[in-house]
Design an enzyme around this catalytic site. Structure first.
Site, PDB file in Angstrom:
ATOM      1  CG  ASP A   1      -9.297   2.560  -0.223  1.00  0.00           C
ATOM      2  OD1 ASP A   1      -8.813   1.460  -0.551  1.00  0.00           O
ATOM      3  OD2 ASP A   1      -8.685   3.391   0.481  1.00  0.00           O
TER       4      ASP A   1
ATOM      5  CG  ASP B   1      -2.229   0.671   1.042  1.00  0.00           C
ATOM      6  OD1 ASP B   1      -2.327   1.511   0.123  1.00  0.00           O
ATOM      7  OD2 ASP B   1      -3.157   0.375   1.810  1.00  0.00           O
TER       8      ASP B   1
HETATM    9  C1  GLA Z   1      -5.729   1.760   2.420  1.00  0.00           C
HETATM   10  C2  GLA Z   1      -6.163   0.614   1.539  1.00  0.00           C
HETATM   11  C3  GLA Z   1      -7.219  -0.196   2.255  1.00  0.00           C
HETATM   12  C4  GLA Z   1      -6.655  -0.701   3.562  1.00  0.00           C
HETATM   13  C5  GLA Z   1      -6.157   0.458   4.415  1.00  0.00           C
HETATM   14  C6  GLA Z   1      -5.404  -0.043   5.633  1.00  0.00           C
HETATM   15  O1  GLA Z   1      -6.751   2.687   2.578  1.00  0.00           O
HETATM   16  O2  GLA Z   1      -6.598   1.054   0.295  1.00  0.00           O
HETATM   17  O3  GLA Z   1      -7.666  -1.265   1.468  1.00  0.00           O
HETATM   18  O4  GLA Z   1      -5.607  -1.600   3.296  1.00  0.00           O
HETATM   19  O5  GLA Z   1      -5.282   1.303   3.678  1.00  0.00           O
HETATM   20  O6  GLA Z   1      -4.958   0.976   6.441  1.00  0.00           O
END
Ligand code: GLA
Length: 723
Positions: free
Chosen positions: A534, A464
């Site tokens: 997301d 990420d």
């Molecule tokens: C980001 C990702 C999510 C999740 C969060 C965790 O927002 O896109 O899918 O993994 O971080 O903190």
């Protein structure tokens, strides 16, 4: 020369008497040459040409009064900024002696199979630009990039280094398509007319960005045939393989020339080259289709699957615990979810954020990549063994480029965060960016990732990156070199991933950046899938996924089923959510602890169905039949590579006045083949068809009884025989 295109000609040919190069794919030709001033000049890109005798040697265009000299009227193939050039150059430099004029002339060429290298050099200085072309004849794609080399005895600063310029045939009335958005609303397709002037598509954020994606398409104007649609019309498209700041300059010159120049973003860009040093630009991929946007996407999907992605196989069905637990992860909780996930047919269990350091909220812990002893007193092994015992492999979330100021790592190495000394460090999601351009930070990062993967049976990393650059200083590099951060950061991230994969060849990686913030062909060269957004709300997803599909294949498009009501308050049926996610690489993100027996039964059925069609969805041919931008019905269809299977997904937003949903005319079938119809919900077929011909489905079409709000269904075809 290795590969041959149609008509028995080589994919790359040099016509010495005319000083022309012809680059052929199976569907398109691309021609450029050396003009009378010894400069590279673009000639043609579009439908396939077959007769070399038609092509004439190139000559510069005429000056247009005293205001547009030949440097601006002539389509330079890879032009330096010099002379009286006013269009976007591919290269702009300042030499230590003060010279800022750059005029590149042809020096030599080398041809290796389908790869051509054309060496150019400034008319005075030993400043070289070698332009590389690679032709992928069967995929219909040409790749360009350049290597800039300082062979002078003085330092040179590059102020712009582009991969190349794409030209469509001279004319007006072209239309530009591009993908824009924001966090939780990525890859929205925009289509607008191109007018004289400049349209800039870019990221200045240090990474690819949610806001604009490095892909474009241009379709042909009225007058030369209709505007392109899914099935008809001329479409030129391009995508850049770079995950740092990037820029596309889309211009229509006063001389009816539409051109797209792309490469490193020039904003805050200065890349010094000492004598002997070089810089390589990212690759810029381009293709042409005269079969509309549908075929353009299919070409790019095929190219990405075959020539970009490290793995050729379809993705496993994944469960991710993030939306169920957020930071509240621990061994018993994860085991309980894993047991339930295995029951419905999940193949990979992924533990998300919260497993390391003091990571109980997003305020602390990033940087401290050791297992939290309270949550996992015996380390990760017991959980991984349990997951493996259930027949699933194990994946884990990491965010290697980030640090919370509230972490041991930051307390120890505050200088590792990107910063300008003495100035504020702007936090986003309470975190700062580690300066990956620094080699010590790169080595540290590789070290802990390698250890994590070596010590645990980890099959998959969700990598990420939850914020963009701010205060992009690199004091250790010294003022002259600090701006190299825009390139070095990304190339070091690439290097870490490449080394990790080389050492752990079975490891798979997802590129996530708060959703779809790092989705591009550069990261896809070294990752297996991307996190699309997301935003997992199924109705919003229809448009995000549609835009995504213009550029990237379903195989990489992670799509989760999650709980309803979603963040926007919308509730859609679980089946609708499943079917939307099944148009990509399926993941489940629900809180399985809250599911009813009915939910488990439906999920088990849908996952089993998905497994029968996933090869077709992920690795087959996509046909976009009804767009969510245009009405209440959305429908997509996928045909397997061998043509033996086809699958349709249909979604109705709202039914009004009891109207029947529009008839769906299938595409990509064999008219003379007979198919067995396997409907997910046989009751939704208006006509009861057990078997049906391709001709009937493509011409008469299929009526589905979709009713009320958020109804959905899927129909599977299996080819029986061809006549
Ligand atoms: C980001 C990702 C999510 C999740 C969060 C965790 O927002 O896109 O899918 O993994 O971080 O903190």
């Amino acid at each position: 020369m290795a590969c041959s295109s149609a008509f028995g000609q080589d994919a790359v040919r040099f016509l010495p008497d005319k000083k022309l190069w012809v680059l052929d794919t199976q569907r398109s030709s691309y021609v450029f040459g050396v003009n009378e001033r010894n400069q590279l000049q673009h000639v043609y890109w579009g439908q396939k040409l077959w007769r070399d005798a038609d092509l004439a040697a190139v000559h510069s265009r005429e000056e247009w009064a005293s205001f547009d000299g030949i440097a601006s009227t002539t389509p330079g193939e890879y032009a330096g900024w010099g002379s009286n050039m006013y269009t976007e150059p591919c290269l702009k430099v300042t030499l230590a002696d003060g010279n800022r004029d750059l005029v590149l002339g042809y020096v030599s060429q080398e041809l290796h199979g389908d790869t051509l290298q054309v060496v150019t050099k400034d008319i005075q200085y030993d400043l070289f630009a070698t332009i590389f072309y690679r032709v992928y004849p069967e995929a219909g794609v040409i790749e360009k990039h350049a290597v800039i080399e300082n062979k002078t005895s003085q330092p040179i600063t590059l102020e712009s280094a582009q991969a190349g310029t794409w030209y469509v045939p001279p004319g007006e009335g072209y239309r530009l398509s591009y993908l824009t958005g924001r966090w939780a609303g990525e890859t929205q397709l925009i289509q607008e007319d191109i007018h004289p002037g400049v349209k800039l598509l870019e990221s200045r954020r240090g990474t690819t960005s949610h806001q604009t994606n490095p892909w474009f398409a241009i379709d042909a104007p009225d007058g030369n045939g209709p505007r392109a649609d899914q099935e008809h019309g001329r479409v030129w498209f391009g995508a850049l393989g770079w995950s740092g700041s990037w820029k596309f300059t889309v211009e229509q010159t006063p001389h009816r020339q539409v051109r797209v120049t792309g490469g490193y973003n020039t904003f805050d860009f200065a890349y010094p080259l000492q004598p002997g040093e070089r810089l390589e630009t990212p690759p810029f991929y381009g293709g042409f289709s005269d079969g509309g946007f549908g075929e353009a996407s299919r070409l790019l999907h095929h190219f990405t699957r075959e020539f970009i992605l490290p793995t050729a196989k379809a993705r496993p069905v994944l469960y991710n615990s993030w939306e169920a637990t957020e930071f509240n992860v621990d061994e018993p909780g994860q085991k309980a979810l894993a047991e339930k996930a295995a029951r419905i047919g999940v193949e990979r269990f992924v533990m998300d954020d919260g497993w390391f350091g003091a990571r109980n909220t997003d305020h602390a812990g990033l940087g401290d990549w050791f297992v939290n002893p309270k949550k996992f007193p015996n380390g990760l092994q017991p959980l991984i063994q349990y997951v493996n015992g259930l027949g699933m492999d194990f994946g884990i979330w990491v965010e290697p480029e980030m640090v919370n100021p509230d972490s041991d790592l930051y307390r120890k190495h505050p200088d590792w965060a990107m910063n300008f000394p003495g100035r504020p460090r702007t936090e986003a999601r309470n975190q700062l960016i580690l300066n990956m351009a620094r080699d010590d930070v790169k080595e540290y990062t590789f070290g802990w990732l390698d250890k994590l993967v070596s010590e645990n049976r980890i099959a998959f990393l969700k990598w990420d990156m939850n914020r963009n650059f701010s205060e992009p200083g690199w004091p250790e590099a010294g003022p002259a070199n600090e701006k190299k951060i825009w390139v070095k950061y990304t190339s070091n991230v690439y290097e870490i991933i490449d080394r990790l994969r080389a050492k752990h060849p079975k490891l798979e990686i997802e590129s996530c950046s708060g959703g779809g913030g790092r989705v591009d062909l550069g990261i896809m060269k070294r990752t297996d899938e991307v996190w699309t957004s997301d935003n997992t709300e199924a109705y919003d997803r229809l448009r995000i996924q549609e835009g995504f599909s213009y550029a990237y294949p379903a195989q990489v498009m992670m799509a989760w089923v999650t709980d309803a009501p979603n963040y926007n308050g919308r509730t859609t049926p679980l089946k609708f959510r499943f079917l939307v996610a099944m148009m990509g690489s399926l993941g489940i993100g629900n809180n399985l602890n809250k599911w009813s027996g009915e939910d488990f039964a439906l999920a088990t059925k849908m996952i089993a169905y998905y497994k029968t069609i996933r090869n077709t969805v992920q690795r087959g041919q996509l046909y976009r039949l009804f767009s969510p931008r245009e009405g209440d019905l959305t429908a997509n269809q996928y045909v397997s590579k061998d043509g033996k299977q086809a699958v349709l997904f249909a979604f109705l937003r709202s039914q009004q006045y009891g109207r029947l949903a529009p008839t769906i005319r299938w595409r990509g079938l064999e008219e003379h083949a007979v198919y067995r119809v396997k409907a997910l919900d046989p009751g939704k077929l208006v006509e009861k068809l057990d078997t049906v011909s391709g001709a009937y489905l493509q011409n008469h079409g299929l009526d589905l009884s979709l009713v009320g709000d958020y109804d959905s269904t899927s129909v599977l075809l299996e080819r029986l025989e061809s006549h």
